[in-house]
Design an enzyme around this catalytic site. Structure first.
Site, PDB file in Angstrom:
ATOM      1  N   GLU A  85       0.821  -1.214   0.000  1.00 21.89           N
ATOM      2  CA  GLU A  85       0.000   0.000   0.000  1.00 21.89           C
ATOM      3  C   GLU A  85       0.857   1.266   0.000  1.00 21.89           C
ATOM      4  OE1 GLU A  85      -2.769  -0.154   3.207  1.00 21.89           O
ATOM      5  OE2 GLU A  85      -3.386  -2.183   2.692  1.00 21.89           O
ATOM      6  N   CYS A 104       3.261   8.269   1.622  1.00 18.61           N
ATOM      7  CA  CYS A 104       3.635   7.273   2.630  1.00 18.61           C
ATOM      8  C   CYS A 104       3.944   5.965   1.903  1.00 18.61           C
ATOM      9  CB  CYS A 104       2.465   7.104   3.600  1.00 18.61           C
ATOM     10  SG  CYS A 104       2.713   5.804   4.803  1.00 18.61           S
ATOM     11  N   CYS A 111       4.946  -7.771   7.370  1.00 20.93           N
ATOM     12  CA  CYS A 111       5.922  -7.375   8.385  1.00 20.93           C
ATOM     13  C   CYS A 111       6.078  -8.511   9.383  1.00 20.93           C
ATOM     14  CB  CYS A 111       5.459  -6.116   9.107  1.00 20.93           C
ATOM     15  SG  CYS A 111       6.648  -5.518  10.336  1.00 20.93           S
ATOM     16  N   CYS A 115       3.094  -6.463  15.564  1.00 23.00           N
ATOM     17  CA  CYS A 115       2.391  -5.664  16.578  1.00 23.00           C
ATOM     18  C   CYS A 115       0.898  -5.996  16.512  1.00 23.00           C
ATOM     19  CB  CYS A 115       2.608  -4.172  16.328  1.00 23.00           C
ATOM     20  SG  CYS A 115       4.358  -3.724  16.195  1.00 23.00           S
ATOM     21  N   CYS A 118      -1.832  -3.821  14.549  1.00 25.79           N
ATOM     22  CA  CYS A 118      -1.494  -3.398  13.180  1.00 25.79           C
ATOM     23  C   CYS A 118      -1.927  -4.452  12.168  1.00 25.79           C
ATOM     24  CB  CYS A 118       0.019  -3.160  13.097  1.00 25.79           C
ATOM     25  SG  CYS A 118       0.629  -2.910  11.428  1.00 25.79           S
ATOM     26  N   GLY A 162       5.464  -2.686   6.641  1.00 24.82           N
ATOM     27  CA  GLY A 162       6.828  -3.172   6.826  1.00 24.82           C
ATOM     28  C   GLY A 162       7.663  -2.355   7.780  1.00 24.82           C
ATOM     29  N   GLU A 163       8.786  -2.941   8.175  1.00 29.64           N
ATOM     30  CA  GLU A 163       9.726  -2.299   9.098  1.00 29.64           C
ATOM     31  C   GLU A 163      10.945  -1.845   8.278  1.00 29.64           C
ATOM     32  OE1 GLU A 163      10.238  -1.087  12.230  1.00 29.64           O
ATOM     33  OE2 GLU A 163      12.164  -0.677  11.301  1.00 29.64           O
ATOM     34  N   SER A 192      10.189   5.787   9.886  1.00 31.52           N
ATOM     35  CA  SER A 192       9.564   5.330  11.124  1.00 31.52           C
ATOM     36  C   SER A 192      10.004   3.898  11.415  1.00 31.52           C
ATOM     37  CB  SER A 192       8.039   5.384  10.955  1.00 31.52           C
ATOM     38  OG  SER A 192       7.408   4.848  12.098  1.00 31.52           O
ATOM     39  N   SER A 215       8.317   4.269  16.824  1.00 36.45           N
ATOM     40  CA  SER A 215       6.987   3.846  17.263  1.00 36.45           C
ATOM     41  C   SER A 215       7.109   3.301  18.675  1.00 36.45           C
ATOM     42  CB  SER A 215       6.458   2.765  16.318  1.00 36.45           C
ATOM     43  OG  SER A 215       6.276   3.328  15.040  1.00 36.45           O
ATOM     44  N   LEU A 216       6.899   4.175  19.648  1.00 33.74           N
ATOM     45  CA  LEU A 216       7.136   3.801  21.050  1.00 33.74           C
ATOM     46  C   LEU A 216       5.933   3.020  21.599  1.00 33.74           C
ATOM     47  CD1 LEU A 216       9.642   4.414  22.759  1.00 33.74           C
ATOM     48  CD2 LEU A 216       8.339   6.247  23.830  1.00 33.74           C
ATOM     49  N   HIS A 217       4.770   3.639  21.622  1.00 36.48           N
ATOM     50  CA  HIS A 217       3.489   3.024  22.019  1.00 36.48           C
ATOM     51  C   HIS A 217       3.415   2.574  23.470  1.00 36.48           C
ATOM     52  CE1 HIS A 217       2.822   3.269  17.818  1.00 36.48           C
ATOM     53  NE2 HIS A 217       3.448   2.169  17.489  1.00 36.48           N
ATOM     54  N   ASN A 291      -6.641   3.301  14.828  1.00 39.13           N
ATOM     55  CA  ASN A 291      -7.612   2.950  13.783  1.00 39.13           C
ATOM     56  C   ASN A 291      -8.045   1.522  14.050  1.00 39.13           C
ATOM     57  OD1 ASN A 291      -8.244   4.652  11.402  1.00 39.13           O
ATOM     58  ND2 ASN A 291      -6.019   4.926  11.382  1.00 39.13           N
ATOM     59  N   CYS A 332      -2.207   1.534   7.887  1.00 37.57           N
ATOM     60  CA  CYS A 332      -1.246   0.511   7.483  1.00 37.57           C
ATOM     61  C   CYS A 332      -1.812  -0.899   7.272  1.00 37.57           C
ATOM     62  CB  CYS A 332      -0.205   0.545   8.602  1.00 37.57           C
ATOM     63  SG  CYS A 332       1.031  -0.665   8.583  1.00 37.57           S
TER      64      CYS A 332
HETATM   65  N1  SAH Z   1       7.018  -0.528  10.882  1.00 45.42           N
HETATM   66  C1  SAH Z   1       7.256   0.847  11.102  1.00 45.42           C
HETATM   67  C2  SAH Z   1       6.632   1.761  10.054  1.00 45.42           C
HETATM   68  C3  SAH Z   1       5.255   1.431   9.560  1.00 45.42           C
HETATM   69  S1  SAH Z   1       3.886   1.611  10.666  1.00 45.42           S
HETATM   70  C4  SAH Z   1       6.779   1.244  12.477  1.00 45.42           C
HETATM   71  O1  SAH Z   1       6.112   0.469  13.129  1.00 45.42           O
HETATM   72  O2  SAH Z   1       7.150   2.344  12.895  1.00 45.42           O
HETATM   73  C5  SAH Z   1       3.625   3.361  10.797  1.00 45.42           C
HETATM   74  C6  SAH Z   1       2.920   3.781  12.076  1.00 45.42           C
HETATM   75  O3  SAH Z   1       1.519   3.378  12.059  1.00 45.42           O
HETATM   76  C7  SAH Z   1       3.535   3.130  13.312  1.00 45.42           C
HETATM   77  O4  SAH Z   1       3.737   4.086  14.326  1.00 45.42           O
HETATM   78  C8  SAH Z   1       2.484   2.129  13.691  1.00 45.42           C
HETATM   79  O5  SAH Z   1       2.586   1.767  15.011  1.00 45.42           O
HETATM   80  C9  SAH Z   1       1.195   2.841  13.332  1.00 45.42           C
HETATM   81  N2  SAH Z   1       0.015   1.966  13.266  1.00 45.42           N
HETATM   82  C10 SAH Z   1      -0.053   0.684  12.861  1.00 45.42           C
HETATM   83  N3  SAH Z   1      -1.315   0.200  12.980  1.00 45.42           N
HETATM   84  C11 SAH Z   1      -2.062   1.221  13.467  1.00 45.42           C
HETATM   85  C12 SAH Z   1      -3.457   1.337  13.817  1.00 45.42           C
HETATM   86  N4  SAH Z   1      -4.291   0.327  13.690  1.00 45.42           N
HETATM   87  N5  SAH Z   1      -3.871   2.538  14.281  1.00 45.42           N
HETATM   88  C13 SAH Z   1      -2.990   3.593  14.413  1.00 45.42           C
HETATM   89  N6  SAH Z   1      -1.694   3.522  14.104  1.00 45.42           N
HETATM   90  C14 SAH Z   1      -1.225   2.352  13.649  1.00 45.42           C
HETATM   91 FE1  SF4 Z   2       5.331  -3.983  11.494  1.00 48.08          FE
HETATM   92 FE2  SF4 Z   2       5.161  -1.340  12.077  1.00 48.08          FE
HETATM   93 FE3  SF4 Z   2       2.924  -2.857  11.810  1.00 48.08          FE
HETATM   94 FE4  SF4 Z   2       4.528  -3.211  13.934  1.00 48.08          FE
HETATM   95  S1  SF4 Z   2       3.357  -1.350  13.417  1.00 48.08           S
HETATM   96  S2  SF4 Z   2       3.632  -4.850  12.654  1.00 48.08           S
HETATM   97  S3  SF4 Z   2       6.535  -2.866  13.020  1.00 48.08           S
HETATM   98  S4  SF4 Z   2       4.391  -2.373  10.204  1.00 48.08           S
END
Ligand code: SAH
Ligand code: SF4
Length: 360
Positions: A85, A104, A111, A115, A118, A162-163, A192, A215-217, A291, A332
């Site tokens: 995407e 983006c 990936c 997480c 995601c 992806g990462e 990111s 991406s700390l979270h 989301n 994502c």
């Molecule tokens: N893998 C990398 C980059 C892609 S994700 C990373 O994790 O940083 C880009 C951002 O979207 C990340 O901060 C990720 O945590 C966030 N993200 C993924 N799924 C999401 C969701 N369902 N709602 C909000 N943010 C989300």
């Molecule tokens: Fe991969 Fe980033 Fe999604 Fe985590 S948030 S699964 S690192 S794409």
């Protein structure tokens, strides 16, 4: 392709080196869709380029619009039929005449980090993208923006599927090609990462001008081990040391991303712990209300809880990211997941429905 490899290829074709600049410029023109439309080149050279090079390694398998046409989500088909995407967003001018258009990009098909909030994480990893596939997503998005009377592209964020730092060679090569061949400045490129500490150190050396987003979270290892499983390999102390070293080496302010999930990471304790680490790293914090994704009961907190979380971050630079494209599943991995669920997307990346799906 970098300018250097293009010059070598032109020498091989008996063409002068100055043609390289002309071809690179044409490659980035959003209205040029094939070598055949590079009318500024002699016909024989257009044919030679066509025979030796691929104009684009990605094509649009589906396109959706949101926000009254200001956000476009592209499902990009790679040459082996897999799909990733890409999102293009046009924002209104903050100052007169300075509209921004952000693309983006995805760096991997799926990936491996996994997480749980995601949609991409649920797919697992099929393969990494090549540098050309990453750069070509920006070119394809530029053409899509242009077709809608928008653009040019001013910013690129590596925040798709992806990462990026698990595919560091291709990611860094794509950054270098973007800086070298397009007019996008390094400061307007953001990478990111979910926290690949050695990759962050490499980024500081190889692309010091780009912005680092982490991406700390979660601000405690116990919670982060669950939300970002890579934390078990690179726990917070190691990750934050890498972030501080990156900031010291590049003099760039890092960003911390925080996907806010009701009842999971929206407590005042987490907010205060986030405030401490953000202060310590002089980081900007981006809060993203989660989301919702298919198959997960998690979602964003209510307004009062979000407000309390944000108020606890007093003294820190915070942006609450707007959730544009939510109406087209533009978080994502969600568009691909949804089209697969509806069996519109065949395994070879073709669609069994009309190519363009308009959402109003
Ligand atoms: N893998 C990398 C980059 C892609 S994700 C990373 O994790 O940083 C880009 C951002 O979207 C990340 O901060 C990720 O945590 C966030 N993200 C993924 N799924 C999401 C969701 N369902 N709602 C909000 N943010 C989300
Ligand atoms: Fe991969 Fe980033 Fe999604 Fe985590 S948030 S699964 S690192 S794409």
């Amino acid at each position: 392709m970098s300018g250097e490899s293009l010059r070598a290829l032109l020498a091989d074709c008996g063409e002068p080196a100055w043609r390289a600049e002309q071809i690179l410029q044409a490659t980035w023109q959003p209205y040029i869709e094939a070598f055949a439309s590079m009318r500024q080149l002699p016909a024989a050279l257009r044919d030679a380029l066509d025979a030796r090079l691929v104009f684009s390694t990605v094509s649009a398998a589906a396109e959706r619009e949101a926000d009254g046409g200001n956000t476009m989500k592209l499902l990009c088909r790679l040459r082996d039929g897999l799909t990733v995407e890409t999102v293009a967003m046009e924002s209104p001018a903050r100052t007169a005449g300075r509209r921004r258009a952000t693309v983006c990009v995805s760096t991997q098909v799926g990936c491996a980090v996994g997480c749980p909030f995601c949609a991409t994480g649920r797919m697992g990893l099929s393969r990494s993208c090549t540098a050309a596939e990453i750069v070509d997503q920006v070119r394809l998005a530029a053409r899509a923006l242009h077709a809608h009377g928008l653009g040019p592209v001013t910013h690129v964020v590596y925040m798709g599927m992806g990462e990026p730092l698990a595919n560091a060679d291709a990611t860094l090569e794509s950054v270098h090609v973007l800086i070298d061949a397009s007019s996008i400045s390094p400061r307007r490129i953001t990478i990111s990462t979910s926290g690949v500490a050695p990759g962050i150190a490499r980024l500081a050396g190889a692309a010091p001008g780009v912005t680092l987003a982490v991406s700390l979270h979660a601000a405690t290892d116990e919670l982060r081990d669950r939300l970002v499983p890579l934390n078990r390999a690179y726990p917070l102390a190691r990750l934050l040391a890498a972030v501080r070293e990156h900031a010291a080496a590049t003099r760039r302010r890092p960003t911390f991303e925080w996907c806010l999930i009701a009842g999971v990471n929206d407590s005042l304790d987490q907010a205060l712990a986030l405030r401490r680490v953000a202060y310590d790293c002089r980081a900007h914090v981006n809060v993203i209300p989660m989301n919702r994704i298919e198959g997960s009961a998690w979602g964003p907190p209510d307004a009062a809880t979000s407000r309390a979380f944000l108020e606890a971050l007093q003294g820190i630079r915070v942006t609450v990211r707007d959730t544009r494209g939510g109406d087209v599943d533009a978080a994502c991995g969600q568009l691909r997941a949804e089209l697969e669920a509806r069996r519109v997307l065949r395994p070879d990346g073709t669609l069994s429905a009309p190519r363009r799906i308009a959402v109003t």
